[in-house]
Motif scaffolding. Structure first.
Motif, short mmCIF file in Angstrom:
data_model
loop_
_atom_site.label_atom_id
_atom_site.label_comp_id
_atom_site.label_asym_id
_atom_site.label_seq_id
_atom_site.Cartn_x
_atom_site.Cartn_y
_atom_site.Cartn_z
N MET A 1 0.85 -1.18 0.00
CA MET A 1 0.00 0.00 0.00
C MET A 1 0.88 1.23 0.00
O MET A 1 1.93 1.26 0.64
CB MET A 1 -0.91 0.00 1.23
N LYS A 2 0.44 2.26 -0.70
CA LYS A 2 1.15 3.52 -0.70
C LYS A 2 1.06 4.17 0.67
O LYS A 2 0.12 3.91 1.42
CB LYS A 2 0.52 4.48 -1.71
N ILE A 3 2.02 5.01 0.96
CA ILE A 3 1.95 5.77 2.20
C ILE A 3 0.98 6.92 1.97
O ILE A 3 1.12 7.68 1.02
CB ILE A 3 3.34 6.30 2.59
N MET A 4 -0.03 7.01 2.82
CA MET A 4 -1.07 8.04 2.66
C MET A 4 -1.17 8.87 3.93
O MET A 4 -0.93 8.36 5.02
CB MET A 4 -2.43 7.40 2.43
N SER A 5 -1.56 10.13 3.73
CA SER A 5 -1.86 10.96 4.90
C SER A 5 -3.19 10.50 5.47
O SER A 5 -3.93 9.74 4.83
CB SER A 5 -1.94 12.44 4.50
N ASN A 6 -3.51 10.96 6.65
CA ASN A 6 -4.78 10.58 7.27
C ASN A 6 -5.96 10.99 6.41
O ASN A 6 -6.92 10.23 6.25
CB ASN A 6 -4.90 11.21 8.66
N GLU A 7 -5.89 12.18 5.83
CA GLU A 7 -6.99 12.68 5.01
C GLU A 7 -7.16 11.84 3.74
O GLU A 7 -8.28 11.51 3.36
CB GLU A 7 -6.76 14.15 4.62
N GLN A 8 -6.05 11.46 3.11
CA GLN A 8 -6.11 10.63 1.92
C GLN A 8 -6.67 9.25 2.24
O GLN A 8 -7.44 8.69 1.46
CB GLN A 8 -4.73 10.49 1.29
N LEU A 9 -6.28 8.73 3.37
CA LEU A 9 -6.74 7.41 3.79
C LEU A 9 -8.25 7.39 3.99
O LEU A 9 -8.95 6.50 3.48
CB LEU A 9 -6.03 7.00 5.07
N VAL A 10 -8.78 8.37 4.68
CA VAL A 10 -10.22 8.45 4.92
C VAL A 10 -10.96 8.68 3.61
O VAL A 10 -12.00 8.07 3.35
CB VAL A 10 -10.56 9.53 5.97
N ALA A 11 -10.41 9.55 2.74
CA ALA A 11 -11.05 9.82 1.45
C ALA A 11 -11.08 8.55 0.59
O ALA A 11 -12.08 8.26 -0.07
CB ALA A 11 -10.32 10.94 0.72
N ALA A 12 -10.01 7.79 0.60
CA ALA A 12 -9.96 6.54 -0.17
C ALA A 12 -10.99 5.55 0.37
O ALA A 12 -11.67 4.86 -0.40
CB ALA A 12 -8.56 5.94 -0.11
N TYR A 13 -11.10 5.47 1.68
CA TYR A 13 -12.08 4.56 2.30
C TYR A 13 -13.50 4.96 1.93
O TYR A 13 -14.30 4.13 1.51
CB TYR A 13 -11.91 4.56 3.82
N ARG A 14 -13.81 6.25 2.06
CA ARG A 14 -15.17 6.71 1.74
C ARG A 14 -15.49 6.50 0.27
O ARG A 14 -16.61 6.10 -0.08
CB ARG A 14 -15.32 8.18 2.09
N GLY A 15 -14.52 6.75 -0.61
CA GLY A 15 -14.72 6.53 -2.05
C GLY A 15 -14.96 5.07 -2.38
O GLY A 15 -15.83 4.74 -3.18
N ALA A 16 -14.18 4.19 -1.75
CA ALA A 16 -14.34 2.76 -1.99
C ALA A 16 -15.70 2.27 -1.49
O ALA A 16 -16.35 1.46 -2.14
CB ALA A 16 -13.21 1.99 -1.30
N GLU A 17 -16.12 2.76 -0.34
CA GLU A 17 -17.44 2.38 0.20
C GLU A 17 -18.55 2.87 -0.74
O GLU A 17 -19.49 2.14 -1.01
CB GLU A 17 -17.64 3.01 1.59
#
Length: 44
Positions: A1-17
Motif C-alpha cells: 500500500m502507498k503511504i497516505m496521509s490521514n486525510e487521503q486514507l479516509v477519502a480513499a475509504y469513503r470513495g471505496a465504500e
C-alpha cells in the motif's frame, strides 16, 4: 500500500465504500484507519 496521509486514507475509504469497490481493499483501509486511531464516519 502507498503511504497516505490521514486525510487521503479516509477519502480513499469513503470513495471505496461509495463505489462498492473490492471488499478486501475496503477492509484493509478500515483496518489501517482504526490502527491510526481515527474514525471514518462523519458526524453530522
Amino acid at each position: 500500500m502507498k503511504i497516505m496521509s490521514n486525510e487521503q486514507l479516509v477519502a480513499a475509504y469513503r470513495g471505496a465504500e461509495k463505489n462498492g469497490s473490492d471488499r478486501d481493499w475496503i477492509q484493509m483501509l478500515k483496518k489501517e484507519i482504526h490502527s491510526r486511531g481515527m474514525k471514518p464516519i462523519r458526524k453530522i
